[in-house]
Design an enzyme around this catalytic site. Sequence first.
Site, mmCIF file in Angstrom:
data_model
loop_
_atom_site.group_PDB
_atom_site.id
_atom_site.type_symbol
_atom_site.label_atom_id
_atom_site.label_comp_id
_atom_site.label_asym_id
_atom_site.label_seq_id
_atom_site.Cartn_x
_atom_site.Cartn_y
_atom_site.Cartn_z
ATOM 1 N N GLY B 48 43.811 30.321 50.250
ATOM 2 C CA GLY B 48 43.294 29.398 51.253
ATOM 3 C C GLY B 48 44.020 29.491 52.585
ATOM 4 N N ARG B 333 50.882 40.829 29.098
ATOM 5 C CA ARG B 333 51.142 39.467 28.641
ATOM 6 C C ARG B 333 50.382 39.091 27.377
ATOM 7 N NH1 ARG B 333 51.191 36.620 34.648
ATOM 8 N NH2 ARG B 333 53.248 37.428 35.181
#
Lengths: 255, 661
Positions: B48, B333
């Site tokens: 953003g 992961r």
Amino acid sequence: MSEGTMSLTLKVWRQKNSTSKGEFKTYPVSGISSDMSFLEMFDVLNEELITKGEESIAFDHDCREGICGMCSMYINGRPHGPKNAITTCQLHMRSFKDGDTITVEPWRASAFPIVKDLAVNRSAFDRIIASGGYVSVNTGNAKDANDILIPKEDADEAFSAAACIGCGACVAACKNASAMLFVSAKVSQLALLPQGKVESQKRVENMVAQMDVEGFGACTNTGACSAECPKGISLEHIARLNREYFSAKLTSNNV
Amino acid sequence: MSNKILDAKVPEGVLETKWTKYRSTVPLVNPSNKRNIEIIVVGSGLAGSSAAATLAELGYKVKVFCFQDSPRRAHSIAAQGGINAAKNYQNDGDSTYRLFYDTIKGGDYRAREGNVYRLAEVSTYIIDQCVAQGVPFAREYGGLLSNRSFGGTQVQRTFYAAGQTGQQLLLGAYSALERQVGMGTVKMHARHEMLDVVNIDGKCRGIIARDLVTGKLERHFGHAVLLCTGGYGNVFFLSTNAMGSNVTAAWKAHKKGAFFGNPCYTQIHPTCIPVSGDHQSKLTLMSESLRNDGRIWVPIKQNDTRKPTDIPENERDYYLERRYPAFGNLVPRDVASRAAKERCDAGYGVGASKMAVYLDFSFNMDRYGKVEATKRGLVDPDAKTIRELGKEVVKEKYGNLFDMYKQITGEDPYEIPMRIYPAVHYTMGGLWVDYNLMTTVPGLYALGEANFSDHGANRLGASALMQGLADGYFVLPYTIGSYLSNEIRTQSISTDHEAFVEAEKAVKERLEKILSIKGSKTVDYFHKRLGKIMWDKCGMARDKEGLEWAIKEIQSIQREFWSDVRVLGDANEFNPELEKAGRVADFLELGELMCVDALNRNESCGGHFRTEYQTEDGEALRDDENFAFVSAWEYKDANQFELHKEELHYENIKIAQRSYK
């Protein structure tokens, strides 16, 4: 996993909004585990209050890992509580004893008006950054990152200043509610790096001027700010800000 | 369910030149027209802030909204380990192609080739841009930038700033944003929460936001709206996300026509501090970078209660090194998390809860200590001296993480191994977007973690920061031209338009409804119940039966929430409980969709592990024939979602069973 065995008395500042008058209210809490964080203890209290039909205590918090800078409780007369170099969210109940009375207040500074209860408005910090806490480089203007060589010592020192989380503990700790440590951290970071040098004079003048406009107090080099800073930002940055500021004032016509 | 095929609008042509060519031919908006075009950015994290600053620099009128008290607090700030870029500064064989390949493979062949190649391509500019802003990355003594390794790769391409990389990158983007605020080109609205999007004639034209301090509802017009609102990991209640991280903006958009992509792809991060009790409000990550120097092990005997330092070397099972010799402790992961769960479920877990494994630095502390001793010319140093010297090196690299661990657990990781366990960390799913990052609603975009786009079914470490900044600095500012170039004649629409009036009315009624229930249970009560169901049935392992049960159970919690939640105070004041209630209501709907998606995907891939679909040695078993597609769900009505598919085509990579052995 330790059982929740601590009982405590909390004296908490309650204030409906920025214009109403606030007061301390006393709340007993029990069943507190030493593994809980301070904010988790507040979660427990708030759940109890809601169940009893009382409004919960408003406080700012978000990441709960000591980096966002949102939590801001003044605990027993110290910003972020009794331990050094941590934020409120990183404070754990093992730092307190069964039977303790704990006083919790918001940051107190006229430049940080209270929003509600323990939450304050710190947008003055954003306005200070907007006045000059940046390098003027539009997206796409950059040259290759390794074209700028920066001595490791300078990069490390800049990083230690850049570690500031903008929580405002420095202001809350200062008897004059000065924002010098916060402002100096950004001035220092950018003054140490070649990328920031070009604008360093204008930056320090503008940021200091904005700090004054916001109503923060003067710095008397007491050092409470640095002592209470959760990131251990050093007073040396204030010294560097002063050097930058005086040299700017002597040589520039900017502000 | 229908099977409409979605068009991702990836440009034709060879992979390597798709983006360059597209960037050079995408329609532009001329500077005088940009001044009349308003863009709303919701969320002030990496995506953003970088998008808002860049768009304002280009001349657009920008409004930014965030729910925190300052844009600098967005949860990007908590990212620890680093950011990937294909700079090849280490001369270790890295390239744009290799980063692209690692990302597609790491995502278990469920990401879009065109997007991922573009991401790898712009990764190098990000580092340049951040350095130019004064981001203090770690450096070597010669003044050059330093790198380290992350999981799923065999090169050192990760740039970092101690364990605070996200903070430093966000403060860089924040300073660029504040510079524009100071210049008056961006109007910042902190402590505001977006509560709906407003569509007019099939295009997104604005938002309804609530001023969280006064409770006042506001209408804001924009020629385009960018949602940069992060991920939805908090649907699990316990996650490494910030307390305020939520799905609300994305979910409101979903209910107004934006398809939701791959909602079931969740990343469970292998190295987090284990849960210590029922009071726990969130979990804390220990950066993946620690796996550079920490070795993961459990005792070779079940229920071994000895202190870790008393367990001799030959009675330890370094299970990742044993199972995956090629990547060892640096497997991706999803693989590392499942392996930890497997050991703990089999009875080899450690600590009081037995739901933890060791992350041990002693071996590498000694290795570094010996190097330091040699550098200093010490002859035959004793073990204690070596360890002390090694500690200093480790402290320099990970000091703040070790301090954080000690603060939370009360144990000193320099002396005894860390105890860690997987925890929810990131969501690969999100709003479906095309190559331009536009959702299925024209004029409505999603950037960063809020979209589904680049990570497939599993994200590699240090790639979230890369994607957030790529989207904001280098992708969206170009691609938005293809939409806005057709909007230059669109005048600002008055917020008195009936679409705004109706949207605001619906938001107001919903808030009043929540406050009017005056039931008996707190918001957290519902959130915790939802979280437990999601973790048990839609977490690290999923199966058909469990998911079917979860969907029914979540629907019943939804009904209970709307009849028995207790939220005090009123809507015209600062009311954090009311904010939370709205977010949890949305999580309750999202949780159902996640289970629906997980149930529909009859295969295992990346973070989505269906126990019915696994190889003989317990690895995820994909079904490329039937599931090489993106699931994009359309909201039809309460509890009704329709599936659309985007077929995935691999023209440049040979799709294969993923192996890290």
